[in-house]
Scaffold this motif. Structure first.
Motif, PDB file in Angstrom:
ATOM      1  N   THR A 175       0.852  -1.185   0.000  1.00  0.00           N
ATOM      2  CA  THR A 175       0.000   0.000   0.000  1.00  0.00           C
ATOM      3  C   THR A 175       0.887   1.234   0.000  1.00  0.00           C
ATOM      4  O   THR A 175       1.774   1.375   0.843  1.00  0.00           O
ATOM      5  CB  THR A 175      -0.913   0.037   1.233  1.00  0.00           C
ATOM      6  N   ARG A 176       0.664   2.103  -0.946  1.00  0.00           N
ATOM      7  CA  ARG A 176       1.397   3.375  -1.024  1.00  0.00           C
ATOM      8  C   ARG A 176       0.490   4.453  -0.442  1.00  0.00           C
ATOM      9  O   ARG A 176      -0.655   4.603  -0.852  1.00  0.00           O
ATOM     10  CB  ARG A 176       1.747   3.640  -2.489  1.00  0.00           C
ATOM     11  N   PHE A 177       1.017   5.228   0.519  1.00  0.00           N
ATOM     12  CA  PHE A 177       0.155   6.183   1.213  1.00  0.00           C
ATOM     13  C   PHE A 177       0.918   7.470   1.514  1.00  0.00           C
ATOM     14  O   PHE A 177       2.145   7.512   1.491  1.00  0.00           O
ATOM     15  CB  PHE A 177      -0.404   5.581   2.503  1.00  0.00           C
ATOM     16  N   ASN A 178       0.177   8.526   1.797  1.00  0.00           N
ATOM     17  CA  ASN A 178       0.761   9.823   2.097  1.00  0.00           C
ATOM     18  C   ASN A 178       1.260   9.862   3.535  1.00  0.00           C
ATOM     19  O   ASN A 178       0.466   9.712   4.481  1.00  0.00           O
ATOM     20  CB  ASN A 178      -0.264  10.939   1.888  1.00  0.00           C
ATOM     21  N   GLN A 217       4.148  15.686   6.216  1.00  0.00           N
ATOM     22  CA  GLN A 217       4.317  16.345   7.509  1.00  0.00           C
ATOM     23  C   GLN A 217       2.990  16.859   8.053  1.00  0.00           C
ATOM     24  O   GLN A 217       2.724  16.756   9.254  1.00  0.00           O
ATOM     25  CB  GLN A 217       5.311  17.505   7.396  1.00  0.00           C
ATOM     26  N   GLN A 218       2.139  17.408   7.185  1.00  0.00           N
ATOM     27  CA  GLN A 218       0.893  17.997   7.665  1.00  0.00           C
ATOM     28  C   GLN A 218       0.015  16.973   8.371  1.00  0.00           C
ATOM     29  O   GLN A 218      -0.775  17.323   9.257  1.00  0.00           O
ATOM     30  CB  GLN A 218       0.125  18.624   6.495  1.00  0.00           C
ATOM     31  N   LEU A 219       0.161  15.713   8.016  1.00  0.00           N
ATOM     32  CA  LEU A 219      -0.615  14.660   8.666  1.00  0.00           C
ATOM     33  C   LEU A 219      -0.051  14.311  10.040  1.00  0.00           C
ATOM     34  O   LEU A 219      -0.669  13.536  10.785  1.00  0.00           O
ATOM     35  CB  LEU A 219      -0.672  13.424   7.774  1.00  0.00           C
ATOM     36  N   ASP A 231       2.465  18.714  -5.922  1.00  0.00           N
ATOM     37  CA  ASP A 231       1.504  19.797  -6.107  1.00  0.00           C
ATOM     38  C   ASP A 231       1.061  20.465  -4.819  1.00  0.00           C
ATOM     39  O   ASP A 231       0.288  21.423  -4.840  1.00  0.00           O
ATOM     40  CB  ASP A 231       0.278  19.298  -6.876  1.00  0.00           C
ATOM     41  N   GLY A 232       1.539  19.984  -3.669  1.00  0.00           N
ATOM     42  CA  GLY A 232       1.177  20.592  -2.397  1.00  0.00           C
ATOM     43  C   GLY A 232      -0.180  20.180  -1.871  1.00  0.00           C
ATOM     44  O   GLY A 232      -0.627  20.691  -0.829  1.00  0.00           O
ATOM     45  N   ALA A 233      -0.872  19.271  -2.546  1.00  0.00           N
ATOM     46  CA  ALA A 233      -2.187  18.831  -2.088  1.00  0.00           C
ATOM     47  C   ALA A 233      -2.089  18.250  -0.683  1.00  0.00           C
ATOM     48  O   ALA A 233      -1.150  17.534  -0.346  1.00  0.00           O
ATOM     49  CB  ALA A 233      -2.757  17.787  -3.043  1.00  0.00           C
ATOM     50  N   TYR A 262       2.661  24.488  -5.613  1.00  0.00           N
ATOM     51  CA  TYR A 262       3.490  23.727  -6.554  1.00  0.00           C
ATOM     52  C   TYR A 262       4.962  23.928  -6.220  1.00  0.00           C
ATOM     53  O   TYR A 262       5.402  25.044  -5.934  1.00  0.00           O
ATOM     54  CB  TYR A 262       3.183  24.200  -7.971  1.00  0.00           C
ATOM     55  N   LYS A 263       5.725  22.848  -6.223  1.00  0.00           N
ATOM     56  CA  LYS A 263       7.158  22.932  -5.928  1.00  0.00           C
ATOM     57  C   LYS A 263       7.924  23.207  -7.229  1.00  0.00           C
ATOM     58  O   LYS A 263       7.969  22.363  -8.116  1.00  0.00           O
ATOM     59  CB  LYS A 263       7.614  21.634  -5.260  1.00  0.00           C
ATOM     60  N   ASP A 264       8.550  24.363  -7.290  1.00  0.00           N
ATOM     61  CA  ASP A 264       9.214  24.778  -8.515  1.00  0.00           C
ATOM     62  C   ASP A 264      10.712  24.462  -8.470  1.00  0.00           C
ATOM     63  O   ASP A 264      11.216  23.862  -7.518  1.00  0.00           O
ATOM     64  CB  ASP A 264       8.978  26.258  -8.785  1.00  0.00           C
TER      65      ASP A 264
END
Length: 348
Positions: free
Chosen positions: A86-89, A92-94, A130-132, A138-140
């Motif tokens: 399983t690939r998951f997020n 840090q925000q989490l 994308d910062g979602a 967006y990371k430039d």
């Protein structure tokens, strides 16, 4: 598994607003997953992993801002077959308490603990391009050059988040691989929203991404010398990957296997397979279904696509995306707990 160095680092981050994560884990991690030529092994045996993207596993509305719906973690991992991934997020925000603004590892700890209880494997994605579900930014190109080391909206810089996360969970038997970032690109923004129409791709984008993967990969290896690192590449003609860019990134000594995200009928997959001797896993296969395609027909298409991946030489495949609350009346990528795709032989 929760080592003293991480506790100290966390306390420092709360007091000082930063963290110096330089110490490696006090225990030596052992990985169940390894690379063998252009393939992967699990517990020393040949392995062609299948599984799901379930980005929202660390959502806990009582603690964090979430990213998708809450999931019953024990029910989810119990439903997955042995050897699945399983690939998951693992953003840090989490790990930030939405009430205090401070680090709170509880929701992410729960994901690793549930995976370990059920002897299942995970690929933690440490940030998204994308910062979602974080700052929505967006990371430039500049972020890949220097911005990733600077503190922004979270308690930690991205660099310190990587060090903290890998130190905290680096000895987990649930880890299949670390993914530093999902779907990297190195474009230059020309407006505040960095919309794709006004975004340009500099000539040095492939080298910028390669240098970044080298630096972040070395940081991960410092804290976890055992588990593989995977480059979360889309694999198409995105900024930094077009032409030979994909091969340049794949050649990093800190990339053990690469990815391809298939929403284009595998258009670039043969090329990407030819550009690297390392294993390539299709970590996102998305096919719409629901109001636009019966679920059983999607299952048949996915079964055929997985067979084609194996024939082409891919090293495994994950499906986008599991959700606990599928929307059958809409045309979506949703894969619910009872979706027929989970019963096809390739997924078991």
């Amino acid at each position: 598994m929760r080592i003293a160095a991480t506790i100290v680092a966390t306390v420092l981050s709360m007091v000082l607003g930063t963290v110096a994560c330089t110490a490696a884990p006090s225990t030596t991690p052992v990985s169940r997953v390894a690379v063998s030529g252009d393939s992967l092994t699990l517990d020393g045996a040949p392995w062609w992993p299948t599984g799901l993207d379930a980005y929202q596993l660390a959502t806990d509305w009582s603690v964090n801002r979430g990213c998708g719906a809450e999931v019953d973690l024990d029910a989810y991992f119990a439903s997955r077959p042995a050897g699945s991934v399983t690939r998951f997020n693992a953003f840090q925000q989490l790990a930030v308490n939405k009430f205090t603004g401070r680090l709170d590892f509880g929701p992410l700890d729960a994901v690793f603990a549930a995976a370990e209880r059920h002897a299942r494997l995970v690929i933690p994605v440490l940030v998204g391009q994308d910062g979602a579900c974080e700052d929505e930014t967006y990371k430039d190109r500049d972020w890949y050059r220097t911005g990733w080391t600077a503190q922004t909206t979270g308690p930690l810089s991205y660099r310190d988040w990587v060090a903290t996360a890998v130190s905290r969970w680096g000895d987990s038997q649930a880890i299949a691989a670390w993914e530093p970032i999902g779907e990297p690109e190195a474009g230059v923004c020309h407006d505040a929203t960095c919309g794709p129409q006004l975004r340009t791709c500099p000539a040095d984008a492939p080298q910028v991404l390669r240098d970044w993967h080298d630096e972040v990969g070395a940081l991960i290896r410092h804290h976890d010398s055992a588990h593989p690192i995977t480059a979360g590449l889309l694999g198409g003609d995105q900024c930094g990957m077009a032409g030979s860019g994909y091969a340049l990134i794949a050649d990093s000594p800190y990339v053990d296997f690469v990815q391809y995200h298939d929403y284009d009928d595998s258009r670039f997959l043969p090329l990407r397979l030819s550009q690297t001797p390392k294993p390539l896993v299709v970590t996102e296969l998305g096919i719409h279904a629901g109001s636009c395609l019966p679920l059983h027909e999607r299952a048949e298409r996915i079964g055929a696509r997985l067979d084609s991946y194996a024939e082409l030489g891919a090293a495994g495949a994950l499906l986008w995306a599991f959700v606990p609350d599928p929307r059958p009346d809409l045309c979506t990528y949703d894969i619910g707990p009872d979706d027929p795709v989970l019963a096809i032989p390739q997924m078991n």
